[in-house]
Each structure stands twice: as C-alpha cells, then as structure tokens.
Design an enzyme around this catalytic site. Structure first.
Site, PDB file in Angstrom:
ATOM      1  N   ILE A  18       0.825  -1.202   0.000  1.00 42.24           N
ATOM      2  CA  ILE A  18       0.000   0.000   0.000  1.00 42.24           C
ATOM      3  C   ILE A  18       0.863   1.257   0.000  1.00 42.24           C
ATOM      4  O   ILE A  18       0.569   2.222  -0.710  1.00 42.24           O
ATOM      5  CB  ILE A  18      -0.937  -0.009   1.227  1.00 42.24           C
ATOM      6  CG1 ILE A  18      -1.939  -1.159   1.128  1.00 42.24           C
ATOM      7  CG2 ILE A  18      -1.678   1.322   1.348  1.00 42.24           C
ATOM      8  CD1 ILE A  18      -2.783  -1.352   2.386  1.00 42.24           C
ATOM      9  N   ARG A  38      12.893   0.248   5.597  1.00 41.48           N
ATOM     10  CA  ARG A  38      14.197  -0.319   5.931  1.00 41.48           C
ATOM     11  C   ARG A  38      14.977  -0.712   4.685  1.00 41.48           C
ATOM     12  O   ARG A  38      16.203  -0.653   4.660  1.00 41.48           O
ATOM     13  CB  ARG A  38      14.022  -1.541   6.837  1.00 41.48           C
ATOM     14  CG  ARG A  38      13.534  -1.221   8.236  1.00 41.48           C
ATOM     15  CD  ARG A  38      13.355  -2.467   9.074  1.00 41.48           C
ATOM     16  NE  ARG A  38      12.368  -3.372   8.492  1.00 41.48           N
ATOM     17  CZ  ARG A  38      12.090  -4.578   8.957  1.00 41.48           C
ATOM     18  NH1 ARG A  38      12.743  -5.043  10.014  1.00 41.48           N
ATOM     19  NH2 ARG A  38      11.177  -5.330   8.379  1.00 41.48           N
ATOM     20  N   ASP A  64      14.463   2.569   9.995  1.00 42.60           N
ATOM     21  CA  ASP A  64      13.817   1.523  10.762  1.00 42.60           C
ATOM     22  C   ASP A  64      12.940   2.221  11.798  1.00 42.60           C
ATOM     23  O   ASP A  64      13.438   2.804  12.764  1.00 42.60           O
ATOM     24  CB  ASP A  64      14.868   0.638  11.448  1.00 42.60           C
ATOM     25  CG  ASP A  64      14.252  -0.511  12.239  1.00 42.60           C
ATOM     26  OD1 ASP A  64      13.025  -0.473  12.498  1.00 42.60           O
ATOM     27  OD2 ASP A  64      14.993  -1.426  12.625  1.00 42.60           O
ATOM     28  N   TYR A 161      -2.597  -8.046  16.713  1.00 40.60           N
ATOM     29  CA  TYR A 161      -2.590  -7.024  15.661  1.00 40.60           C
ATOM     30  C   TYR A 161      -3.849  -6.170  15.753  1.00 40.60           C
ATOM     31  O   TYR A 161      -3.782  -4.934  15.694  1.00 40.60           O
ATOM     32  CB  TYR A 161      -2.494  -7.697  14.289  1.00 40.60           C
ATOM     33  CG  TYR A 161      -2.655  -6.765  13.118  1.00 40.60           C
ATOM     34  CD1 TYR A 161      -1.613  -5.924  12.726  1.00 40.60           C
ATOM     35  CD2 TYR A 161      -3.841  -6.730  12.382  1.00 40.60           C
ATOM     36  CE1 TYR A 161      -1.754  -5.068  11.643  1.00 40.60           C
ATOM     37  CE2 TYR A 161      -3.996  -5.889  11.291  1.00 40.60           C
ATOM     38  CZ  TYR A 161      -2.946  -5.059  10.932  1.00 40.60           C
ATOM     39  OH  TYR A 161      -3.096  -4.210   9.854  1.00 40.60           O
ATOM     40  N   LYS A 165      -4.490  -2.056  16.377  1.00 43.79           N
ATOM     41  CA  LYS A 165      -5.299  -1.235  15.475  1.00 43.79           C
ATOM     42  C   LYS A 165      -6.496  -0.608  16.199  1.00 43.79           C
ATOM     43  O   LYS A 165      -6.970   0.464  15.808  1.00 43.79           O
ATOM     44  CB  LYS A 165      -5.755  -2.064  14.275  1.00 43.79           C
ATOM     45  CG  LYS A 165      -4.613  -2.449  13.343  1.00 43.79           C
ATOM     46  CD  LYS A 165      -3.902  -1.208  12.813  1.00 43.79           C
ATOM     47  CE  LYS A 165      -2.816  -1.534  11.805  1.00 43.79           C
ATOM     48  NZ  LYS A 165      -2.150  -0.313  11.270  1.00 43.79           N
TER      49      LYS A 165
END
Length: 255
Positions: A18, A38, A64, A161, A165
C-alpha cells in the site's frame, strides 16, 4: 489535488504494498514524496522508475521505524532538504502469526513499536514541522484496519494485531480532539481497509509464505491501488471537510 502540488508528503513503509502504491500516486499528483522503509534498495528502484514519469518527485530515506533515533534523524533530513512535512501518511505496520496465548513479549513489543509508537512519533514530529512553518492546512492520515473495529472469531493469529489497530482507532479521535482544542485546521483521517492484496499478508505467515499466498488467491481482497485512491480522495476534500475514518473492503469479502 491542485493545492498539494509541490508540497511534501511523508509515506512510511513505502518500499512495497500500500505504501508504494500511495507514493506512486502522490508523485503523479505532483507532490514531493519522502518514502521511508528499511529496504533502501527497493526505495531506490521505485525512485528510478518514477524519474522516468512526469509529475512530482520521490525521495528515498532508509529508516527503521522501531528505532526512535532513526525517526528523529529522518525528520531532520526532511527539514533540511525539504523544509518540513505537509502530509504524513502513517502506513507502516506489522503482525506476527501468533495467538494471544502463544505470543511472546518480544513479538508484542515489536508490533507496538511499529504499529503504535512509530505512528505517534511520526505524527507528533509532522505536526511540529507544520506549526514551525505556519502550515495550518496539513493532513495526518493513519492506515488503520477493519481489525481496528472488529475481531474475526477464530482468527487467533490476528488478535494482537487487532489490539494495536484498536489503539489507532482511539488515537485518531485523540488527535482530532487535541488539534481542535488548539484551533488548528490540520486534519486527521484514518483508512480502515479489509484484506488487501499486498506483501503484508505473505510476510504475516513468516516461515510459511505459501500460506499467505493461498489466502490471497482464495479470499476476495482489495487492490493496493484501491487504498491509494482513497488517500487521494480524502486529501482533496475542501478545508471544512474532515473525513474521520473509512471502513472499506472488497464487495465479496465475507467478514
């Protein structure tokens, strides 16, 4: 998008997926895009391709985002070479394929460092650079997820995860409230896509990338360009319109 011509957008996680799609589209709209990731080689390859096209420009920076000193150094480079950030698109994110009961503190910390702490620091420093230059029409865009609004029962590997979010969902409202208190016209928007055809899904399964590829082949999903187009749509709204969050998924996605 005319008012954004020649202005500076920072896109995190710009080397693929994305983030790459957003970077390419903003360059086509004549913006100066600072892409960070990175993998500097991938960023340079994108830069080489974009130099052959008309439009704005792309500036690769290796960073990073789990290392705070590298974030500070990146913003110093942006200030020195480009004046400062006008649009900050916090796209970078990660997940580990571990359930809550099987995950490790090391995995949780790395996810928090990238999905939450880096997002907060990049947002803070972007707003600071806007204020230093008297920019009051800047835009902060946070790449959230449908996972920030609901849990899919049985998808244990996405639970932590989703937790990060859900934090992004709360942070979006927090930033809007704090900027409003300061009478700032800097806008904050979030995008919450469902499954997207990108490298994120392949990397999610780590040692078993074929599993991620199978998910993409068998599950309806958005194209990464779909999300990039939504970023542009959000940015081109008139100054009095702030799109707070967009929940979007493929028409055929079940959950």
């Amino acid at each position: 998008m005319h008012r954004w011509s020649g202005r500076v957008a920072l896109v995190t996680g710009a080397s693929e997926g994305i983030g790459e799609a957003i970077s390419r589209l903003l360059v086509k709209h004549d913006m100066k895009v600072v892409g960070c990731a990175r993998n500097l080689d991938k960023l340079k390859a994108i830069d080489g391709e974009l130099k052959k096209e008309e439009g704005g420009s792309f500036f690769p920076i290796q960073c990073d985002l789990t290392q705070r000193d590298q974030i500070y150094a990146m913003f110093e480079k942006i200030k020195t070479h480009h004046g400062g950030v006008d649009v900050c698109i916090n796209n970078a994110g990660m997940a580990y394929p571990s359930s809550l009961l099987d995950g490790t503190p090391e995995e949780w910390q790395k996810s928090l460092d990238l999905n939450v702490i880096a997002l907060c620091l990049c947002t803070k420093l972007s707003v600071q650079q806007m204020k230093e230059r008297g920019v009051d029409d800047g835009h902060i865009i946070l790449l959230n997820s449908m996972g920030g609004h609901r849990l899919i029962q049985g998808s244990n590997y996405l639970h932590f995860y989703a937790g990060t979010k859900h934090m992004v969902k709360a942070l979006t409202e927090g930033y809007r409230d704090e900027l409003r208190q300061k009478n700032s016209k800097i806008r904050v928007s979030a995008l919450s896509p469902g499954l997207v055809e990108s490298e994120f899904v392949v990397r999610l399964f780590g040692d078993d990338p074929d599993k991620g590829r199978k998910v993409l082949q068998t599950t309806p999903c958005l194209k990464r360009e779909d999300v990039a187009e939504l970023v542009v749509m959000v940015m081109q709204q008139p100054p009095n319109v702030q799109i707070h969050d967009i929940l979007v998924r493929d028409t055929d996605q079940v959950k």
